[in-house]
Write a protein that holds these residues in place. Structure first.
Motif, PDB file in Angstrom:
ATOM      1  N   ASN A  97       0.787  -1.228   0.000  1.00 46.77           N
ATOM      2  CA  ASN A  97       0.000   0.000   0.000  1.00 46.77           C
ATOM      3  C   ASN A  97       0.824   1.284   0.000  1.00 46.77           C
ATOM      4  O   ASN A  97       0.292   2.364   0.241  1.00 46.77           O
ATOM      5  CB  ASN A  97      -0.954   0.002   1.201  1.00 46.77           C
ATOM      6  N   GLN A  98       2.092   1.198  -0.272  1.00 45.48           N
ATOM      7  CA  GLN A  98       2.896   2.411  -0.370  1.00 45.48           C
ATOM      8  C   GLN A  98       2.612   3.140  -1.690  1.00 45.48           C
ATOM      9  O   GLN A  98       2.196   2.525  -2.663  1.00 45.48           O
ATOM     10  CB  GLN A  98       4.380   2.067  -0.266  1.00 45.48           C
ATOM     11  N   PRO A  99       2.836   4.446  -1.738  1.00 49.68           N
ATOM     12  CA  PRO A  99       2.526   5.206  -2.954  1.00 49.68           C
ATOM     13  C   PRO A  99       3.585   5.037  -4.046  1.00 49.68           C
ATOM     14  O   PRO A  99       4.726   4.649  -3.786  1.00 49.68           O
ATOM     15  CB  PRO A  99       2.495   6.659  -2.468  1.00 49.68           C
ATOM     16  N   HIS A 313       6.924   2.906  -3.604  1.00 47.34           N
ATOM     17  CA  HIS A 313       7.291   1.836  -4.536  1.00 47.34           C
ATOM     18  C   HIS A 313       8.347   2.279  -5.523  1.00 47.34           C
ATOM     19  O   HIS A 313       9.098   1.463  -6.044  1.00 47.34           O
ATOM     20  CB  HIS A 313       6.055   1.374  -5.305  1.00 47.34           C
ATOM     21  N   GLY A 314       8.399   3.579  -5.800  1.00 46.96           N
ATOM     22  CA  GLY A 314       9.342   4.088  -6.768  1.00 46.96           C
ATOM     23  C   GLY A 314       8.759   5.293  -7.466  1.00 46.96           C
ATOM     24  O   GLY A 314       7.832   5.938  -6.971  1.00 46.96           O
ATOM     25  N   CYS A 315       9.299   5.604  -8.649  1.00 47.25           N
ATOM     26  CA  CYS A 315       8.879   6.815  -9.329  1.00 47.25           C
ATOM     27  C   CYS A 315       9.093   6.715 -10.825  1.00 47.25           C
ATOM     28  O   CYS A 315       9.898   5.910 -11.303  1.00 47.25           O
ATOM     29  CB  CYS A 315       9.647   8.023  -8.786  1.00 47.25           C
ATOM     30  N   GLN A 316       8.340   7.522 -11.561  1.00 45.01           N
ATOM     31  CA  GLN A 316       8.591   7.822 -12.960  1.00 45.01           C
ATOM     32  C   GLN A 316       9.028   9.281 -13.036  1.00 45.01           C
ATOM     33  O   GLN A 316       8.523  10.130 -12.287  1.00 45.01           O
ATOM     34  CB  GLN A 316       7.341   7.604 -13.813  1.00 45.01           C
ATOM     35  N   ILE A 317       9.953   9.571 -13.957  1.00 46.85           N
ATOM     36  CA  ILE A 317      10.494  10.925 -14.066  1.00 46.85           C
ATOM     37  C   ILE A 317      10.109  11.485 -15.421  1.00 46.85           C
ATOM     38  O   ILE A 317      10.435  10.898 -16.459  1.00 46.85           O
ATOM     39  CB  ILE A 317      12.026  10.905 -13.892  1.00 46.85           C
ATOM     40  N   LEU A 318       9.389  12.597 -15.430  1.00 50.93           N
ATOM     41  CA  LEU A 318       8.939  13.187 -16.685  1.00 50.93           C
ATOM     42  C   LEU A 318      10.139  13.705 -17.487  1.00 50.93           C
ATOM     43  O   LEU A 318      11.107  14.211 -16.919  1.00 50.93           O
ATOM     44  CB  LEU A 318       7.960  14.323 -16.409  1.00 50.93           C
ATOM     45  N   PRO A 319      10.083  13.600 -18.809  1.00 51.95           N
ATOM     46  CA  PRO A 319      11.234  13.975 -19.648  1.00 51.95           C
ATOM     47  C   PRO A 319      11.697  15.413 -19.445  1.00 51.95           C
ATOM     48  O   PRO A 319      12.907  15.688 -19.472  1.00 51.95           O
ATOM     49  CB  PRO A 319      10.705  13.760 -21.077  1.00 51.95           C
ATOM     50  N   GLU A 320      10.755  16.346 -19.243  1.00 48.34           N
ATOM     51  CA  GLU A 320      11.142  17.752 -19.135  1.00 48.34           C
ATOM     52  C   GLU A 320      11.936  18.050 -17.862  1.00 48.34           C
ATOM     53  O   GLU A 320      12.500  19.141 -17.718  1.00 48.34           O
ATOM     54  CB  GLU A 320       9.914  18.658 -19.192  1.00 48.34           C
ATOM     55  N   ALA A 321      12.008  17.083 -16.935  1.00 45.96           N
ATOM     56  CA  ALA A 321      12.800  17.291 -15.730  1.00 45.96           C
ATOM     57  C   ALA A 321      14.294  17.335 -16.046  1.00 45.96           C
ATOM     58  O   ALA A 321      15.086  17.823 -15.241  1.00 45.96           O
ATOM     59  CB  ALA A 321      12.511  16.200 -14.706  1.00 45.96           C
ATOM     60  N   GLY A 322      14.684  16.793 -17.218  1.00 44.73           N
ATOM     61  CA  GLY A 322      16.076  16.900 -17.651  1.00 44.73           C
ATOM     62  C   GLY A 322      17.004  15.816 -17.145  1.00 44.73           C
ATOM     63  O   GLY A 322      18.233  15.970 -17.226  1.00 44.73           O
ATOM     64  N   TYR A 323      16.471  14.709 -16.645  1.00 49.85           N
ATOM     65  CA  TYR A 323      17.298  13.623 -16.130  1.00 49.85           C
ATOM     66  C   TYR A 323      17.436  12.506 -17.166  1.00 49.85           C
ATOM     67  O   TYR A 323      16.525  12.269 -17.969  1.00 49.85           O
ATOM     68  CB  TYR A 323      16.705  13.048 -14.844  1.00 49.85           C
ATOM     69  N   THR A 324      18.551  11.818 -17.116  1.00 42.18           N
ATOM     70  CA  THR A 324      18.747  10.635 -17.953  1.00 42.18           C
ATOM     71  C   THR A 324      17.963   9.456 -17.406  1.00 42.18           C
ATOM     72  O   THR A 324      17.471   8.619 -18.164  1.00 42.18           O
ATOM     73  CB  THR A 324      20.252  10.278 -18.030  1.00 42.18           C
ATOM     74  N   THR A 325      17.831   9.373 -16.098  1.00 40.77           N
ATOM     75  CA  THR A 325      17.077   8.304 -15.448  1.00 40.77           C
ATOM     76  C   THR A 325      15.599   8.413 -15.824  1.00 40.77           C
ATOM     77  O   THR A 325      14.995   9.478 -15.727  1.00 40.77           O
ATOM     78  CB  THR A 325      17.229   8.391 -13.921  1.00 40.77           C
ATOM     79  N   ASN A 331      13.371  -0.608  -3.989  1.00 42.06           N
ATOM     80  CA  ASN A 331      13.303  -1.954  -3.408  1.00 42.06           C
ATOM     81  C   ASN A 331      13.418  -1.927  -1.896  1.00 42.06           C
ATOM     82  O   ASN A 331      12.796  -2.734  -1.204  1.00 42.06           O
ATOM     83  CB  ASN A 331      14.406  -2.838  -3.987  1.00 42.06           C
ATOM     84  N   ALA A 332      14.242  -1.024  -1.380  1.00 37.01           N
ATOM     85  CA  ALA A 332      14.457  -0.949   0.064  1.00 37.01           C
ATOM     86  C   ALA A 332      13.146  -0.711   0.796  1.00 37.01           C
ATOM     87  O   ALA A 332      12.895  -1.297   1.862  1.00 37.01           O
ATOM     88  CB  ALA A 332      15.452   0.167   0.374  1.00 37.01           C
ATOM     89  N   SER A 333      12.295   0.119   0.243  1.00 38.23           N
ATOM     90  CA  SER A 333      11.022   0.442   0.872  1.00 38.23           C
ATOM     91  C   SER A 333       9.944  -0.575   0.525  1.00 38.23           C
ATOM     92  O   SER A 333       9.240  -1.079   1.409  1.00 38.23           O
ATOM     93  CB  SER A 333      10.578   1.841   0.444  1.00 38.23           C
ATOM     94  N   MET A 334       9.816  -0.899  -0.765  1.00 40.40           N
ATOM     95  CA  MET A 334       8.719  -1.760  -1.209  1.00 40.40           C
ATOM     96  C   MET A 334       8.889  -3.198  -0.755  1.00 40.40           C
ATOM     97  O   MET A 334       7.919  -3.871  -0.399  1.00 40.40           O
ATOM     98  CB  MET A 334       8.622  -1.716  -2.739  1.00 40.40           C
ATOM     99  N   LEU A 335      10.135  -3.686  -0.732  1.00 37.88           N
ATOM    100  CA  LEU A 335      10.387  -5.107  -0.468  1.00 37.88           C
ATOM    101  C   LEU A 335      11.283  -5.341   0.738  1.00 37.88           C
ATOM    102  O   LEU A 335      11.685  -6.481   1.000  1.00 37.88           O
ATOM    103  CB  LEU A 335      11.029  -5.762  -1.696  1.00 37.88           C
TER     104      LEU A 335
END
Length: 438
Positions: A97-99, A313-325, A331-335
Motif C-alpha cells: 500500500n505504499q505510494p 514503490h518508486g517513481c517515474q520521471i517526466l522527460p522535461e525534468a532533464g534527467y537521464t534516469t 526496493n528498500a522500501s517496497m520489499l
C-alpha cells in the motif's frame, strides 16, 4: 540451480504429440508446466545455462538485486502456479500500500491510484482533475491513434502527460506519441472488456475499495520461481543448448541444435522477435520478415545502495525534468531489501547512452539519485537488456501481418501482455490451444 538432464533426441517413441518449446524464460517454463500437466510431451531448449530469461536474481555485496522484474503481484494465475509448485509458504510479502510517485516540477508527487489519492494529489491541478471527469463522454480508441493522442482526448492534456502516459509507457521506454494505442494500451482495454469509458469500468472497483493483489517476492529473489519450474520438469529441458534453426519435417518440424536434430509436432516460440525471425526463416521467410520489423527499446538497469528514509514503490520521471534516469524502483522500501534501489535508463529517449561504458552509466545514475532524493548512492551493478522491451511503436503495425501456421505458437510479450502475470496467463492459454489442436 536446475539444469535438467535434457530430452532424448528425435521422437519420443510413441504416438503422443510432442511440442518443441524454444526458450526457458518464464513463458517457456510455464508453457512446459501447463502442457505436461495435461499429459502433452515437451522438448524445451534454452541457450543459457540457467532458467528464467529476464527473471534473474543476484546477490551482490550481501544484497539481493533483480536483473529483470522487481516483484510479483499475487494475482490468481501467479497464486495458482505457486500453489502447484509448493512455493506459497516461502513467499515474503512486500509493502503493497505504499505510494508510487511522478517527479514533476522539481518534486515527487503521488500518482493517484485510488479515489482518496485522486482528491489529494498535487500532481494535477483542480482544473486537470475536473477534466478527467469528462472522460465518460469520449469515445474509445481509434485506428492509427497514438497513446498520447488517445489519453489526451480521454483525460485532458494535463492528466495524460503527467499521469497516465508515464505510468503506461514507462514500462516500455517509448514516447507516448510514438506508441500506437491499438497495439498496446488498446489491447489491455480489450482484454478487460472496456470499449467506451475507462472511468465507468473501474469506478465500481474503486468505490468498493478493493485492494490490489499483494506484492510478494522470495528471500533469495524472484529467480526462485523459474528455478522451481525447471526442477519440476528437468527431464524435458535442455540448458546451454541454443537452437540454430527450425525446419519443416513432414507433418511437423525439426528443431536443430549444434549437436542434434529433434522431431516435434508443433513449435512454441518464446524468444524475442529477432531470434524468432532468424530461427523460423527456413519455415516461412515471409513470417520471419514480419518479425524482423518489430522495434525494441534497450533498457539499462543500475542497482544502487543508498541509506535514506525513502518510502514508496518508486517513481517515474517526466522527460522535461532533464534527467537521464527514466524511473526507479525503491526496493528498500517496497520489499525491505537492504538499501537497494533500481534505476532505469535507456529506452527510446537516449540511444547514445548505450555507447557509454558501465562505469560512466553507473556514475550518472548515482549522481542523479543523489540530486533527486538527497542521499548518497554507490553503484552495485549495471545490467543491459538488449533487445530489451518491445517498443510498441509504429513498427508494431506489422502485428496485423503476423500470420503463423496453426502449429506454431508465439508465447511472447510482443504478441501478448508483458509482465510475469501476463506471461503465465499467456502460457496457460497457449497450452489450451495446443491441446485442443491435437
Amino acid at each position: 540451480m536446475a539444469t535438467g538432464s535434457g530430452p532424448a533426441a528425435g521422437k519420443t517413441g510413441d504416438d503422443t504429440p510432442t511440442v518443441g518449446i524454444v526458450g526457458a524464460g518464464i513463458s517457456g517454463l510455464a508453457l512446459t508446466h501447463f502442457l505436461e500437466e495435461q499429459g502433452v510431451q515437451t522438448l524445451t531448449f534454452e541457450s543459457a545455462a540457467r532458467p528464467g530469461g529476464t527473471i534473474q536474481s543476484r546477490e551482490i555485496d550481501g544484497r539481493i538485486v533483480e536483473l529483470g522484474p522487481q516483484r510479483l503481484r499475487l494475482a490468481g494465475p501467479v497464486k495458482s502456479l505457486l500453489d502447484d509448485l509448493d512455493l506459497t509458504d516461502d513467499l515474503q510479502e512486500g509493502n503493497t500500500n505504499q505510494p508510487l510517485f511522478i517527479y514533476h516540477d522539481e518534486a515527487f508527487r503521488v500518482a493517484p491510484l485510488s479515489i482518496r489519492e485522486a482528491l489529494t494529489t498535487n500532481l494535477l491541478s483542480w482544473r486537470g482533475k475536473l477534466r478527467v471527469l469528462a472522460e465518460p463522454f469520449t469515445d474509445g480508441p481509434k485506428s492509427g491513434e497514438s497513446v498520447e493522442a488517445f489519453l489526451t482526448r480521454k483525460f485532458g492534456r494535463e492528466a495524460a502527460h503527467r499521469l497516465f502516459a508515464p505510468l503506461y509507457t514507462g514500462l516500455y521506454g517509448t514516447a507516448a506519441d510514438d506508441m500506437l494505442v491499438e497495439y498496446s494500451l488498446g489491447k489491455a482495454l480489450e482484454r478487460h472488456g472496456i470499449e467506451g469509458s475507462i472511468l465507468k469500468a473501474v469506478a465500481p472497483y474503486a468505490l468498493k475499495g478493493r485492494d490490489p493483489p499483494p506484492i510478494v517476492t522470495f528471500e533469495e529473489g524472484l529467480e526462485r520461481l523459474p528455478a522451481a519450474l525447471a526442477d519440476r520438469h528437468a527431464d524435458s529441458i535442455e540448458f546451454s543448448t541454443p537452437v540454430t534453426a527450425v525446419e519443416p519435417d513432414g507433418n511437423g518440424y525439426e528443431i536443430i541444435t549444434d549437436s542434434d536434430r529433434y522431431s516435434v509436432d508443433a513449435i512454441a516460440m518464446t524468444t524475442p522477435a529477432p531470434t524468432a525471425a532468424r530461427l523460423l526463416k527456413p519455415v516461412d521467410p515471409t513470417l520471419a520478415g514480419t518479425l524482423e520489423e518489430f522495434n525494441y527499446n534497450p533498457i539499462i538497469m543500475v542497482h544502487l545502495a543508498a541509506d535514506g528514509d525513502i518510502v514508496g514503490h518508486g517513481c517515474q520521471i517526466l522527460p522535461e525534468a532533464g534527467y537521464t534516469t527514466l524511473g526507479m524502483t525503491w526496493n528498500a522500501s517496497m520489499l525491505d531489501r537492504d538499501d537497494v534501489y533500481t534505476a532505469y535508463l535507456g529506452g527510446g529517449r537516449d540511444e547514445g547512452l548505450l555507447e557509454r561504458d558501465d562505469e560512466e552509466i553507473g556514475a550518472i545514475a548515482a549522481r542523479e539519485f543523489e540530486s533527486l532524493l538527497g542521499a548518497h548512492a554507490t553503484v552495485l551493478n549495471v545490467h543491459r537488456w538488449e533487445p530489451g522491451m518491445p517498443a510498441y511503436d509504429r513498427s508494431w503495425s506489422a502485428l496485423d501481418r503476423l500470420d503463423p501456421p496453426a502449429d506454431i505458437e508465439f508465447v511472447t510479450n510482443y504478441t501478448d501482455r508483458a509482465g510475469i502475470i501476463g506471461r503465465i496467463t499467456d502460457a496457460k492459454g497457449a497450452a489450451e490451444r495446443l491441446v485442443d489442436g491435437e
